[in-house]
Design an enzyme around this catalytic site. Structure first.
Site, short mmCIF file in Angstrom:
data_model
loop_
_atom_site.label_atom_id
_atom_site.label_comp_id
_atom_site.label_asym_id
_atom_site.label_seq_id
_atom_site.Cartn_x
_atom_site.Cartn_y
_atom_site.Cartn_z
N ARG A 1 9.75 64.01 23.91
CA ARG A 1 10.96 63.20 23.67
C ARG A 1 11.16 63.00 22.16
O ARG A 1 12.30 63.00 21.68
CB ARG A 1 10.88 61.85 24.40
CG ARG A 1 12.14 61.03 24.30
CD ARG A 1 12.16 59.88 25.30
NE ARG A 1 12.54 60.34 26.63
CZ ARG A 1 13.80 60.40 27.08
NH1 ARG A 1 14.80 60.04 26.30
NH2 ARG A 1 14.05 60.83 28.30
N GLU B 1 16.26 51.53 27.03
CA GLU B 1 15.62 52.05 25.82
C GLU B 1 16.56 52.34 24.65
O GLU B 1 16.20 52.13 23.49
CB GLU B 1 14.86 53.33 26.17
CG GLU B 1 13.75 53.10 27.16
CD GLU B 1 13.14 54.42 27.63
OE1 GLU B 1 11.98 54.69 27.29
OE2 GLU B 1 13.84 55.17 28.32
N GLU C 1 3.20 51.38 32.97
CA GLU C 1 3.66 52.58 33.67
C GLU C 1 2.49 53.38 34.24
O GLU C 1 2.57 53.91 35.34
CB GLU C 1 4.49 53.45 32.73
CG GLU C 1 5.08 54.67 33.42
CD GLU C 1 6.08 55.43 32.56
OE1 GLU C 1 6.63 54.85 31.61
OE2 GLU C 1 6.30 56.62 32.83
N VAL D 1 -11.77 24.69 17.79
CA VAL D 1 -12.95 24.82 18.63
C VAL D 1 -12.63 25.64 19.88
O VAL D 1 -13.40 26.51 20.28
CB VAL D 1 -13.49 23.41 19.01
CG1 VAL D 1 -14.63 23.52 20.01
CG2 VAL D 1 -13.95 22.68 17.75
C1 LIG Z 1 -2.16 29.11 17.38
C2 LIG Z 1 -2.79 28.45 16.18
C3 LIG Z 1 -2.09 28.44 14.99
C4 LIG Z 1 -2.65 27.88 13.87
N1 LIG Z 1 -1.94 27.91 12.71
C5 LIG Z 1 -2.47 27.41 11.58
C6 LIG Z 1 -1.76 27.48 10.37
O1 LIG Z 1 -0.63 27.96 10.31
N2 LIG Z 1 -2.36 27.00 9.27
C7 LIG Z 1 -3.61 26.44 9.30
O2 LIG Z 1 -4.09 26.01 8.27
N3 LIG Z 1 -4.28 26.34 10.45
C8 LIG Z 1 -3.76 26.81 11.58
N4 LIG Z 1 -4.46 26.72 12.76
C9 LIG Z 1 -5.78 26.09 12.76
C10 LIG Z 1 -5.84 24.67 13.38
O3 LIG Z 1 -4.76 24.40 14.16
C11 LIG Z 1 -5.92 23.59 12.37
O4 LIG Z 1 -7.01 23.82 11.53
C12 LIG Z 1 -6.02 22.17 12.95
O5 LIG Z 1 -5.73 21.27 11.96
C13 LIG Z 1 -7.39 21.87 13.53
O6 LIG Z 1 -7.38 20.56 14.06
P1 LIG Z 1 -7.99 20.21 15.50
O7 LIG Z 1 -7.86 18.77 15.67
O8 LIG Z 1 -7.35 21.02 16.54
O9 LIG Z 1 -9.48 20.68 15.32
P2 LIG Z 1 -10.64 20.82 16.37
O10 LIG Z 1 -10.61 22.18 16.96
O11 LIG Z 1 -10.63 19.70 17.34
O12 LIG Z 1 -11.85 20.70 15.40
C14 LIG Z 1 -12.02 21.60 14.33
C15 LIG Z 1 -13.27 21.30 13.53
O13 LIG Z 1 -13.10 20.11 12.79
C16 LIG Z 1 -14.17 19.24 13.05
N5 LIG Z 1 -13.65 17.87 12.93
C17 LIG Z 1 -12.50 17.40 13.48
N6 LIG Z 1 -12.31 16.13 13.12
C18 LIG Z 1 -13.35 15.79 12.35
C19 LIG Z 1 -13.72 14.60 11.67
N7 LIG Z 1 -12.98 13.49 11.73
N8 LIG Z 1 -14.87 14.61 10.95
C20 LIG Z 1 -15.63 15.71 10.88
N9 LIG Z 1 -15.32 16.85 11.52
C21 LIG Z 1 -14.20 16.89 12.22
C22 LIG Z 1 -14.65 19.62 14.41
O14 LIG Z 1 -15.97 19.25 14.64
C23 LIG Z 1 -14.49 21.11 14.36
O15 LIG Z 1 -15.56 21.72 13.72
C24 LIG Z 1 -3.93 27.28 13.92
C25 LIG Z 1 -4.62 27.28 15.13
C26 LIG Z 1 -4.07 27.85 16.25
C27 LIG Z 1 -4.82 27.84 17.54
#
Ligand SMILES: Cc1cc2nc3c(=O)[nH]c(=O)nc-3n(C[C@H](O)[C@H](O)[C@H](O)COP(=O)(O)OP(=O)(O)OC[C@H]3O[C@@H](n4cnc5c(N)ncnc54)[C@H](O)[C@@H]3O)c2cc1C
Ligand code: FES
Ligand code: FES
Length: 1377
Positions: A931, A1309, A853, A318
């Site tokens: 260069r 460099e 730069e 989100v």
């Molecule tokens: C830097 C970075 C790296 C990432 N790398 C990966 C990766 O390698 N692989 C990968 O698959 N993903 C990756 N992600 C995506 C993300 O981290 C994951 O999908 C994570 O599991 C999302 O969980 P959250 O709790 O942060 O979700 P949130 O952002 O809090 O919510 C995500 C969504 O899920 C919904 N939701 C959450 N819980 C529930 C629930 N219980 N019931 C119904 N809806 C719900 C929310 O309403 C929202 O729509 C990455 C994200 C970032 C920022």
């Protein structure tokens, strides 16, 4: 006020209560849209944590969040990205920032001290995040092992150090280092020392991490008996160097021990209140309301009432949607703390996890289960754990939850393919419908980012089943980078056999990255069910997968053939792995290489340098590995970067309006909607420029604000000034700009060639008689090669604070720039005032690499105009995506060449045309091209050369300087054609390189004589130290025994010319003040961006003045102390400024001489003062003898050359394109090093940056010139796990340089190009794979050698299945510039 505020939750706004560094914070008015990072930096003025990306991709913002877990009955300490953590999510938590663990004013925490002393901080911008990742690890595991150590940094990036020194310093905390005595025996475990091993840690296999230890090497790494590599004497004994070589860059014995009992306790108040989550909390902001419900029932009720409300747990999805995709969620429900979704439970069939469980929790629980349960039951668990290793970094896994990953329904989710193939079930619940169980099958994801969970439903739990004895499960992922990256394609395969047979009972095959949703290959599964798992199965499966997983060539995300090839390649791996496990029919030994899981040893290596000569005074710091002078401030978060400066009264924030079109007429700009928004003060545009809107760092071909047309995406059209960053940025997005597209739109080099769109004149270097030489040559090759651009990705984006002083047009600019003089001049020009009214000040930068730069002037000039209009201070720090869009990059280059050579490998003629993509203005592109032309001979002497450089004018952002400045591109092409010459001649690459190599007295193609040429010495030493010949045989043997993993070995030389090719820039000034207490304030023209320039300058001053470095201080670089400075660039800053500092100090010393008879320095200074002697002096230096004339092709363009050589060995996975650098040996000529620690840091940092350039970093552009790769999510720079497993760096000894300060040489460099040894080692490995497929001879491999290029170059039956679509028959999703 949002409607939700009136209708939900408690009437009153709640108080947000949390702790920061032991102090209670109570906020009555917390804004749900504010992140913890913004809160810390702006509200609490704790600026230690940094903003590097704002999307969880760099770790610069890492802090530790501690909470008491009722369920687990303990305090949990988690590393968290403050940039993604909403401030409201912190209620009841204790936050620890880098300021909270130690400081220079009190005492340093061992985590801070060791990083600084091990030289693990250069620019320091990543440093607080790295400190906090380590600190959190130690809070959880006071004596971690190496695996834990490396895993702790998966979510942290550093662009300067090359990571080795960070790991080296922190290894001292590990079990492996501390051994039986806790590491207190000095440098490592006493046992290792007794064995004569382990100078600085790692002591496996008889080797030491920081210096090899056999042959009587002492505990401190000093080589008494000839240095050794891999236990082999390097053959230098008797050459006069052996007694003075050191491998020690820091003293472990100086480190303070870690005492876990001294850590701050968790606030008891929070412990008590942890159980008190019974009250619903409501935080109301300008646009968003945040509700933390007390009960799960409340969550369901709220979801029924407001189905569109967003549930937020980790906010890792989100947060990114809101920040970068402009999504607005007025109502947030935060259920993460509720026990109903936070549990795990063993059942008869498997384990049930609450949907709110974090990924770390999932990982830990499954890991325990794997240890406890029979292997066959946990095959699915093992696949999940293996996948989680590559899933983001710790910081994300610590907060991201299972439900979040599933419900986001990303087509490249890493877990969803596993859950689908495993047939997992989820339980969902709603207020009215109660709960229901939904199977995760092909219907679960009905469309892009949609799931079977209804809007009013909440996911409660996930069931993860046990596997059966006759069931196998494996999952695969291929990404741009192995660690912390999202997948290009991932897959999960499950197969279950009829008992006791190899007949498939049922099979599940799921894929990510192959459609808008995670998909199951159902037809394939149906076709395979009932078949036997034998060799007939494979073709059936592959052809069926082809039908199941179609991708059009123009598919979003691009790489259609690669992605399709991965699907069958993954299946092939699964097929062989199961075959091996079934033991039905043994897998042929060479094929087993397809099955092995990725594993790599902990990184180790050695750093060797020459010690200072015997007899050098103890206080003479020159030549000693002293620590970066700001290191202690950087590790404690005290170092002040531009945006860390406190806000000034009345300060406004600048939000930029950027062009969305590559080439268009501006029809209108309407800021009226923006001006109505909260906090907005004014709009600034071209008509507000009081002086000249025409600008440009090299030639005047740009505008401060686009006035009539835009010529690239990302060009500044206007700016909005508002009270806060959030208001300014939001309002800037609301400015309506109408465009009319203009033709032609020239995006790529090929477009420019087609339209003959070049900057003139077209420079050329010509020597000898090409025609004759080609006629006499035995063979001729012609070809084309490309190298892509490279984003600087300095951790600190461009930032400026501009303060109008209200008098005489005076203005002060604090800016993160390498070029204060240009900043001053261009701001003055825009303001229409003389330059003497504008002062530019630079304290330090969080990295520059050339990106600061000239292009920072785009930002500072806009701010100067804005500050003038508002007559108030203004501030800006670009968001990462803005920075990547606006600030140009390293130039992409294309070369077309013709090479004539004899059958013995001697090159006699080179005719090469170079094209670089300059973008929409000239900037420094001609210098970059020149260069490249100068370096197009590589390290070789070629008698007949024509090198022509076309600087292409395109509708992309103006490209600019980047470490190497065209040199690496020119050198790369040379290595490309020379390796082809070797293949054509059937002679080893090493021999052909040696045959043509530059030697003493040779003339380059620009007719400069090579004097004191160290090329051969570097080369021979590197070949010997790397044990090249033995390893060549080993590599050949490995390749003979393995079909799907291949190794490659390559050696490359480098020769890099030192001096600005724009001769006038080779000048520098310095100013030295001596105060009557004896303290010295030093200023010079160079800026500090992490490269240690200030440290070296203090060392120089200390030697000349004969006083300790502690008496000398550098505060900043400013245009009112040293005027008309050249940019800090071209590696020449130590040479130029060092000489200027020396001259200034010599003047002072001369004046002090009459008083130097007796007493101390302070006495002399006082005596001179009372005698009315001036204690302030300037120094000025210009490099002599630079007089090159390109028309005549004569004279000297360079003061001298730096030389070096590297040998790298890699292993590639032929089926996925993945690779690992097994070992790199570098020998680098830095003359007599001013500071070996800094120089080795520069070499390693440059090497890893170059490694990114040649293997990984790829800009992705749309055909319309829009940059897709705008952040660390898509643009991958090397991470901790990418560095060579073994890295040995030696500074060439006994090679003083008579052309620079104290016999030293430039270092910034020149080493970067040595990373191309990895590229050519990869190419070598690919050749072996191709040979197995019957393909011999030369082939083209453009840089970077990404997983896609490696995989597609390893042609085999799988690639043959998916031939590339005919270019021109479709509109590609992405193009190469
Ligand atoms: C830097 C970075 C790296 C990432 N790398 C990966 C990766 O390698 N692989 C990968 O698959 N993903 C990756 N992600 C995506 C993300 O981290 C994951 O999908 C994570 O599991 C999302 O969980 P959250 O709790 O942060 O979700 P949130 O952002 O809090 O919510 C995500 C969504 O899920 C919904 N939701 C959450 N819980 C529930 C629930 N219980 N019931 C119904 N809806 C719900 C929310 O309403 C929202 O729509 C990455 C994200 C970032 C920022
Ligand atoms: S700023 Fe938070 S991860 Fe980059
Ligand atoms: S020191 Fe790590 S980014 Fe500069």
């Amino acid at each position: 006020m949002p409607e939700t505020e009136l209708t939900t939750g408690p009437e009153e706004k709640s108080e947000l209560v949390f702790f920061v560094n032991g102090r209670k914070v109570v906020d009555q008015d917390a804004d749900p849209e504010m992140t913890l990072l913004t809160y810390l930096r702006t509200k609490l003025r704790l600026t230690g944590a940094k903003l590097g990306c704002g999307e969880g991709g760099c770790g610069a913002c890492t802090v530790m969040v501690s909470r008491y877990s009722q369920a687990q009955g303990k305090v949990l300490h988690l590393a968290v990205n403050a940039c993604l953590a909403p401030i409201c999510s912190l209620h009841g938590a204790a936050v620890t920032t880098v300021e909270g663990i130690g400081s220079t004013r009190t005492r340093l925490h061992p985590v801070q001290e060791r990083l600084a002393k091990a030289h693990g901080s250069q620019c320091g911008f990543c440093t607080p995040g790295i400190v906090m990742s380590m600190y959190t690890l130690l809070r959880n595991h006071p004596c971690p092992d190496m695996d834990q150590l490396e895993a702790a940094f998966q979510g942290n990036l550093c662009r300067c150090t090359g990571y080795r020194p960070i790991l080296e310093g922190y290894k001292t905390f590990t079990k492996e280092f501390q051994g039986c005595c806790g590491g207190m025996a000095g440098n490592g475990c006493c046992r290792n020392i007794q064995n004569g091993q382990a100078a600085n840690g790692h002591a496996e296999n008889g080797q030491a991490a920081n210096g090899h230890a056999e042959n009587g090497q002492g505990a401190n790494g000093h080589v008494a008996n000839g240095d050794t590599v891999n236990g082999q004497p390097n053959g230098n004994a008797g050459n006069g160097w052996t007694e003075d070589v050191s491998t020690e860059l820091f003293q472990v014995s100086e480190f303070r021990p870690l005492d876990p009992t001294q850590e701050p306790i968790f606030p008891p108040e929070l412990m008590k209140s942890a159980g008190g989550d019974q009250t619903t909390l409501k935080f109301v902001g300008e646009r968003v309301t945040w509700i933390k419900p007390a009960t799960f029932k409340e969550v369901l009720e709220l979801k029924t009432k407001f189905p569109q409300a967003k549930l937020v747990v980790g906010n890792s999805e989100v947060g990114v949607e809101v920040k970068f995709k402009n999504c607005e969620y007025p109502l947030i429900i935060a259920p993460g703390h509720l026990p109903e979704i936070n549990f795990h439970r063993y059942t008869e069939h498997g384990i049930t996890f609450g949907a709110g469980c974090t990924l770390t929790y999932l990982n830990d629980t499954l890991t325990e289960a794997i240890a406890d349960l029979p292997e066959h039951q946990t095959r699915l668990f093992a696949a999940i754990v293996e996948m989680l290793r590559w899933f983001a970094g710790h910081q994300i896994r610590n907060v991201g939850c299972i439900g979040g990953n599933i419900v986001t329904a990303s087509p490249i989710s890493d877990l969803n393919p596993i859950f689908l193939s495993a047939g997992c079930t989820v339980t969902v619940a709603s207020h009215q419908g109660g709960s229901r169980v939904v199977r995760m099958d092909h219907d679960f994801f009905p469309g892009y980012r949609r799931t079977a969970v209804a809007p009013e439903e909440v996911m409660v739990s996930l069931d993860v089943p046990f596997t059966k004895e006759n069931e196998y499960f494996l999952a695969y992922k291929q990404a741009r980078r192995r660690d912390d990256d999202i997948a290009i394609v991932n897959a999960a395969f499950r197969v279950r056999f009829e008992e006791g047979t190899n007949v498939i009972r049922d099979i599940g095959l799921s894929f990510g990255g192959m459609a808008p949703t995670t998909v199951m290959a159902r037809n394939t599964a149906n076709r395979l069910t009932g078949l036997k798992w034998d060799n007939d199965l494979l073709p059936e499966a592959c052809s069926s997968l082809e039908d199941d997983l179609p991708l059009p060539p123009s598919v979003p995300g691009g790489m259609a053939e690669f992605r399709r090839t991965l699907t069958t390649s993954f299946f092939f791996k699964f097929f062989l792995s199961v075959q091996q496990r079934l033991n039905i029919k043994d897998v042929p030994p060479p094929y087993r290489s397809a099955c092995s899981l990725y594993h790599r040893e902990s990184p180790h290596g050695s750093q060797m340098y020459q010690e200072v000569p015997e007899g050098q005074g103890r206080e003479d710091a020159v030549g000693r590995p002293i620590m970066h002078l700001s290191a202690l401030k950087q590790v404690t978060g005290e170092a002040v970067y531009t945006d860390d400066m406190p806000p000034l009264q009345g300060e406004l924030y600048v939000g930029l309006v950027l062009s969305k079109k590559a080439h268009a007429k501006i029809l209108s700009i309407d800021p009226s909607a923006a001006l109505q928004m909260p906090g907005v003060e004014m709009f600034v545009g071209a008509e507000d420029v009081p002086g000249s809107n025409i600008t440009g760092p090299a030639v005047m071909d740009e505008e401060v604000f686009a006035s009539e047309k835009v010529t690239c995406v990302g060009q500044v059209v206007g700016a909005v000034l508002a009270d806060t960053q959030a208001h300014a940025q939001r309002a800037a997005k609301s400015v309506a700009v109408q465009y009319e597209d203009l033709e032609p739109k020239i995006i790529t080099i090929e477009d420019a060639i087609l339209h003959q769109s070049f900057f003139h004149p077209i420079n050329k270097i010509e020597k000898g008689n090409l025609q004759e030489a080609f006629e006499k040559a035995d063979q001729i090759i012609e070809g084309e090669l490309r190298i892509g651009g490279q984003e600087h990705f300095y951790l600190e984006t461009c930032a400026a604070i501009v303060v109008p002083h209200g008098e005489d047009g005076e203005m002060e600019i604090y800016c993160s720039t390498q070029n204060p003089a240009k900043t001053q001049m261009l701001a003055a020009k825009a303001l229409g005032v003389p330059a003497n009214r504008v002062v530019c000040r630079v304290k330090r930068m969080g990295g520059g690499f050339g990106g600061k730069e000239t292009r920072t002037c785009v930002v500072s000039s806009v701010c100067a105009v804005a500050a003038h209009k508002a007559q108030r201070p203004v501030r800006i720090m670009l968001d990462r995506d803005e920075d990547m869009m606006m600030i140009g990059t390293r130039h992409p280059f294309l070369s077309r060449y013709k090479v004539g050579f004899m059958n013995d490998g001697r090159v006699v003629a080179l005719d090469i045309s170079l094209y670089n993509n300059a973008g929409n203005s000239l900037d420094l592109s001609r210098g970059v091209m020149d260069r490249a032309l100068f370096h197009s001979d590589g390290g070789y002497t070629i008698p007949n050369v024509r090198a022509v450089g076309y600087v292409c004018k395109t509708n992309t952002v103006s490209n600019t300087a980047f470490r190497g400045f065209g040199g690496p591109q020119g050198l790369f092409f040379a290595e490309g054609w020379i390796s082809d010459v070797a293949i054509k001649c059937g002679i080893s690459q090493l021999k052909v390189r040696e045959l043509n190599m530059n030697r003493e007295g040779d003339l380059t193609h620009y007719n400069m004589k090579l004097e004191r040429c160290q090329m051969e010495r570097c080369w021979q030493e590197c070949v010997k130290k790397s044990d090249f010949h033995t390893r060549r045989r080993q590599v050949n043997r490995f390749n003979g025994e393995n079909r799907w993993k291949k190794r490659g070995l390559a050696a490359v030389p480098t020769k890099f010319g030192i001096s600005f090719t724009a001769t006038f820039l080779n000048q520098a000034g310095a100013l030295v003040h001596v105060y009557t207490d004896g303290s010295v304030l030093l200023t010079h023209g160079g800026t500090e961006m992490g490269q240690g320039l200030h440290t070296k300058m203090v060392q120089v001053a200390s030697r000349v003045l004969r006083i300790p470095t502690s008496k000398i201080h550098i505060s900043e670089t400013s245009t009112n102390t040293v005027p008309n400075t050249s940019p800090t660039a071209a590696s020449a800053s130590s040479d130029l400024n060092g000489m200027a500092v020396k001259l200034a100090c010599e003047t002072i010393l001369q004046r002090l001489e009459p008083y130097m008879g007796k007493g101390s320095w302070e006495d002399w200074v006082r005596a001179a003062y009372f005698d009315r002697v001036g204690l302030s002096a300037t120094g000025f230096y210009r490099t002599p003898g630079l007089d090159y004339d390109m028309q005549k092709n004569e004279g000297r363009p360079f003061n001298y050359f730096c030389y070096g050589a590297a040998v790298s060995e890699v292993e590639i996975d032929c089926l996925t394109g993945d690779h690992t650098v097994l070992r790199t040996d570098i020998v680098m000529d830095v003359g007599d090093s001013l500071n070996p620690a800094i120089d080795i840091g520069q070499i390693e940092g440059a090497f890893v940056q170059g490694y990114g350039l040649f293997t990984m970093e790829e800009q992705v552009y749309s055909p319309d010139g829009v940059l897709y790769s705008r952040g660390p999510g898509m643009y991958k720079i090397p991470g901790f796990a990418d560095i060579p497993v073994q890295l040995n760096v030696s500074l060439l000894r006994g090679a003083p340089n008579d052309k620079a300060i104290f016999s030293s040489k430039a270092v910034g460099e020149p080493p970067l190009f040595l990373a191309s040894s990895v590229f050519f080692a990869i190419k070598d490995a690919v050749s072996s794979a191709r040979a197995d497929a019957g393909l011999k001879g030369t082939f083209r491999l453009d840089s970077p050698a990404t997983a896609e290029r490696i995989r597609m170059a390893c042609q085999d039956q799988f690639t043959a299945q998916f031939p590339a679509a005919e270019p021109g028959s479709f509109k590609p999703w992405a193009i190469r510039l």
